[in-house]
Design a protein around this motif. Structure first.
Motif, PDB file in Angstrom:
ATOM      1  N   PHE A 161       0.904  -1.192  -0.082  1.00  0.00           N
ATOM      2  CA  PHE A 161      -0.065  -0.029   0.028  1.00  0.00           C
ATOM      3  C   PHE A 161       0.858   0.944  -0.002  1.00  0.00           C
ATOM      4  CE2 PHE A 161       0.795  -0.816   4.459  1.00  0.00           C
ATOM      5  CZ  PHE A 161       0.987   0.673   5.068  1.00  0.00           C
ATOM      6  N   LEU A 162       0.045   2.400  -0.279  1.00  0.00           N
ATOM      7  CA  LEU A 162       0.993   3.641  -0.482  1.00  0.00           C
ATOM      8  C   LEU A 162       0.702   4.478   0.415  1.00  0.00           C
ATOM      9  CD1 LEU A 162       1.034   4.232  -4.312  1.00  0.00           C
ATOM     10  CD2 LEU A 162       2.920   3.346  -2.978  1.00  0.00           C
ATOM     11  N   GLU A 163       1.492   5.498   1.003  1.00  0.00           N
ATOM     12  CA  GLU A 163       1.275   6.741   1.985  1.00  0.00           C
ATOM     13  C   GLU A 163       1.836   7.881   1.344  1.00  0.00           C
ATOM     14  OE1 GLU A 163       0.190   5.124   6.458  1.00  0.00           O
ATOM     15  OE2 GLU A 163       2.437   5.395   5.748  1.00  0.00           O
ATOM     16  N   PHE A 164       0.964   8.801   1.168  1.00  0.00           N
ATOM     17  CA  PHE A 164       1.488  10.231   0.598  1.00  0.00           C
ATOM     18  C   PHE A 164       1.779  11.209   1.556  1.00  0.00           C
ATOM     19  CE2 PHE A 164       0.299   8.149  -3.029  1.00  0.00           C
ATOM     20  CZ  PHE A 164       0.931   8.562  -4.159  1.00  0.00           C
ATOM     21  N   TYR A 165       2.751  11.820   2.078  1.00  0.00           N
ATOM     22  CA  TYR A 165       3.182  12.988   3.216  1.00  0.00           C
ATOM     23  C   TYR A 165       3.512  14.060   2.139  1.00  0.00           C
ATOM     24  CZ  TYR A 165       3.600   8.814   6.374  1.00  0.00           C
ATOM     25  OH  TYR A 165       3.346   7.822   6.785  1.00  0.00           O
ATOM     26  N   LYS A 166       2.903  15.271   2.771  1.00  0.00           N
ATOM     27  CA  LYS A 166       3.370  16.606   2.586  1.00  0.00           C
ATOM     28  C   LYS A 166       4.337  17.136   3.669  1.00  0.00           C
ATOM     29  CE  LYS A 166      -0.424  19.467   4.242  1.00  0.00           C
ATOM     30  NZ  LYS A 166      -1.660  20.067   3.739  1.00  0.00           N
ATOM     31  N   LEU A 175       0.767  13.084   7.013  1.00  0.00           N
ATOM     32  CA  LEU A 175       0.129  12.227   5.990  1.00  0.00           C
ATOM     33  C   LEU A 175      -1.110  12.815   5.476  1.00  0.00           C
ATOM     34  CD1 LEU A 175      -0.239   9.073   5.272  1.00  0.00           C
ATOM     35  CD2 LEU A 175      -1.972   8.815   7.122  1.00  0.00           C
ATOM     36  N   VAL A 176      -1.117  12.456   4.083  1.00  0.00           N
ATOM     37  CA  VAL A 176      -2.410  13.146   3.271  1.00  0.00           C
ATOM     38  C   VAL A 176      -3.265  12.208   2.521  1.00  0.00           C
ATOM     39  CG1 VAL A 176      -1.336  15.679   3.000  1.00  0.00           C
ATOM     40  CG2 VAL A 176      -0.907  13.735   1.201  1.00  0.00           C
ATOM     41  N   TYR A 177      -2.538  10.846   2.493  1.00  0.00           N
ATOM     42  CA  TYR A 177      -3.376   9.866   1.632  1.00  0.00           C
ATOM     43  C   TYR A 177      -2.758   8.633   2.060  1.00  0.00           C
ATOM     44  CZ  TYR A 177      -5.775   7.030  -1.856  1.00  0.00           C
ATOM     45  OH  TYR A 177      -6.458   6.147  -2.384  1.00  0.00           O
ATOM     46  N   ARG A 178      -3.750   7.637   2.331  1.00  0.00           N
ATOM     47  CA  ARG A 178      -3.299   6.313   2.377  1.00  0.00           C
ATOM     48  C   ARG A 178      -4.090   5.360   1.431  1.00  0.00           C
ATOM     49  NH1 ARG A 178      -4.451   5.326   7.599  1.00  0.00           N
ATOM     50  NH2 ARG A 178      -2.346   5.759   8.217  1.00  0.00           N
ATOM     51  N   THR A 199      -5.273  19.891   0.571  1.00  0.00           N
ATOM     52  CA  THR A 199      -4.793  18.763   1.469  1.00  0.00           C
ATOM     53  C   THR A 199      -3.361  18.155   1.044  1.00  0.00           C
ATOM     54  OG1 THR A 199      -7.059  18.031   2.095  1.00  0.00           O
ATOM     55  CG2 THR A 199      -5.347  16.561   2.638  1.00  0.00           C
ATOM     56  N   PHE A 200      -3.356  17.983  -0.241  1.00  0.00           N
ATOM     57  CA  PHE A 200      -2.005  17.317  -0.861  1.00  0.00           C
ATOM     58  C   PHE A 200      -0.965  17.947  -0.704  1.00  0.00           C
ATOM     59  CE2 PHE A 200       0.093  15.356  -4.400  1.00  0.00           C
ATOM     60  CZ  PHE A 200       0.134  13.929  -4.073  1.00  0.00           C
ATOM     61  N   CYS A 201      -1.029  19.279  -1.062  1.00  0.00           N
ATOM     62  CA  CYS A 201       0.275  20.143  -1.070  1.00  0.00           C
ATOM     63  C   CYS A 201       0.163  21.682  -0.695  1.00  0.00           C
ATOM     64  CB  CYS A 201       1.201  20.005  -2.352  1.00  0.00           C
ATOM     65  SG  CYS A 201       0.062  20.750  -3.610  1.00  0.00           S
ATOM     66  N   GLY A 202      -0.911  21.788   0.119  1.00  0.00           N
ATOM     67  CA  GLY A 202      -1.375  23.175   0.463  1.00  0.00           C
ATOM     68  C   GLY A 202      -1.353  23.984  -0.679  1.00  0.00           C
ATOM     69  N   ILE A 209       6.895  16.149  -1.669  1.00  0.00           N
ATOM     70  CA  ILE A 209       6.062  15.181  -1.552  1.00  0.00           C
ATOM     71  C   ILE A 209       6.829  13.867  -0.986  1.00  0.00           C
ATOM     72  CG2 ILE A 209       3.861  13.789  -2.375  1.00  0.00           C
ATOM     73  CD1 ILE A 209       3.190  16.465  -1.883  1.00  0.00           C
ATOM     74  N   LYS A 210       6.431  13.191  -0.089  1.00  0.00           N
ATOM     75  CA  LYS A 210       7.383  11.792   0.189  1.00  0.00           C
ATOM     76  C   LYS A 210       6.233  10.787   0.051  1.00  0.00           C
ATOM     77  CE  LYS A 210       8.328  10.346   4.370  1.00  0.00           C
ATOM     78  NZ  LYS A 210       8.933  10.038   5.641  1.00  0.00           N
TER      79      LYS A 210
END
Length: 373
Positions: A161-166, A175-178, A199-202, A209-210
């Motif tokens: 699974f993926l997690e996105f962080y800004k 964390l912004v999305y899982r 939410t994703f990147c302001g 973005i990580k």
């Protein structure tokens, strides 16, 4: 004068939650309540449940209207969810905190100890809340796949699974999305997803973005497969037939192994930015809402002389059908310029032939079935 109201989204994480489950860790969820007066609290929103985790970082943001001129008392409650019911009364309470929305929005990061009741701490548990105003109505749509991911499971392939962080202004990762978990697959293709741009990147296309790819384990001890860093601007170069590829790197493996290449390839299949219009945007832009009435005259509605029937012809001339039509019609008519509403019936014997009809004008004028108002 415009009302002083803003939409605010709250990001919530907890640390060192109490452990209420035997044989595993708690499955926490956070609920947001607002003071409704008279000692009552009304639920505004709740996060997702995270399985087997005492240090959860919730992905779902809690959204609330912020009024500058009001004291808005909030309560955050954390529960260990052990069943599928929506009601939280049968779940273990892991602690909560009361505060005002003003306190949260005026702090860059708001951290407080959790309490089981006033003055009684919930172990070493803490809750951290950060607020961000929702100003941007644009949405990021992403389609992502991976190839040749590392195998992490002893008896099968990985469950990635993926997690996105800004990156926040303070330099921390949020964390912004899982994504969903794809079982037993080293070449997964995750379903298309969307995240509000704010939410994703302001709204900053060059904000770091990580992306973290991990192998899901039911006990919560997920194994890192690898990470990558990018920006929305880079991801946007993905288009039909031209994928953007990143090496998925496990930092420890890279340090230890001289011949280490990567732990797989993450590919952005498409990345699009679209504006998500609100209901008011449509209405103010001239959108009309048309309203058509269809009345069911079939015998299943019962004898209109009986008070049990939806078609009851009562002495005051009011019945369930009229109440329903008025309730919807009085709202919808404001969005219709000509105030002309077609009205039809079905399932009745209609004069002059008394044949059963399944579409007839209620005014018996098929060429002009419209009612005024």
């Amino acid at each position: 004068m415009a009302a002083c109201v803003s939409r605010v989204e709250l990001s919530v994480s907890c640390r060192s939650l109490l452990d209420r489950d035997l044989g595993s860790r708690s499955d926490p969820l956070c609920v947001l309540l607002q003071d409704a007066g008279g000692g009552r609290w009304a639920e505004l929103d709740r996060t997702e449940k995270i399985k087997n985790c005492q240090d959860p970082e919730f992905c779902k943001k809690l959204v609330v209207d912020y009024y500058f001129e009001k004291v808005q008392k909030l309560k955050f409650g954390v529960y260990d969810i052990d069943n599928e019911s929506f009601d939280l009364n049968d779940d273990d309470y892991l602690g909560g905190v009361e505060c005002t929305l003003g306190q949260v929005v005026s702090s860059s990061v708001f951290t407080r100890p959790l309490e089981l009741k006033q003055g009684k701490p919930a172990g070493k548990g803490t809750i951290t809340i950060s607020a961000e105003e929702i100003k941007d109505t644009r949405v990021v749509y992403l389609e992502i796949e991976a190839q040749n991911l590392d195998k992490k499971d002893f008896l099968g392939k990985s469950d990635p699974f993926l997690e996105f962080y800004k990156q926040s202004d303070a330099g921390t990762w949020q964390l912004v999305y899982r994504s969903e978990v794809i079982k037993n697959n080293l070449n997964p293709c995750w379903r298309k997803f969307s995240v509000p741009l704010q939410t994703f990147c302001g709204g900053d296309f060059n904000k770091p973005i990580k992306v973290q790819c991990a192998d899901h384990d039911n006990d919560g001890s997920h194994d890192l497969i690898g990470t990558l860093e990018t920006t929305l601007a880079q991801m946007q170069t993905a288009a039909a037939g031209s994928l953007v590829e990143y090496e998925c790197i496990h930092p420890e493996k890279k340090q230890k192994k001289k011949n280490y290449k990567n732990s797989g390839i993450i590919r952005i299949k498409s990345c699009k930015i679209e504006t998500e219009y609100s209901f008011l945007d449509y209405v103010m832009g001239g959108c009309q809402i048309n309203f058509t009435v269809g009345v069911d005259f079939t015998a299943s509605n019962g004898d209109p002389k009986s008070p049990d029937s939806l078609h009851y012809i009562s002495p005051d001339g009011i019945n369930e059908y009229l109440i329903a039509i008025w309730s919807v019609g009085s709202v919808v008519q404001d969005y219709d310029t000509d105030k002309l509403f077609p009205a039809f019936g079905f399932g009745a014997q209609v004069p002059p032939s008394w044949q059963v009809s399944h579409e007839f004008a209620l005014n018996f004028n098929p060429s002009n079935p419209y009612c005024q108002g």
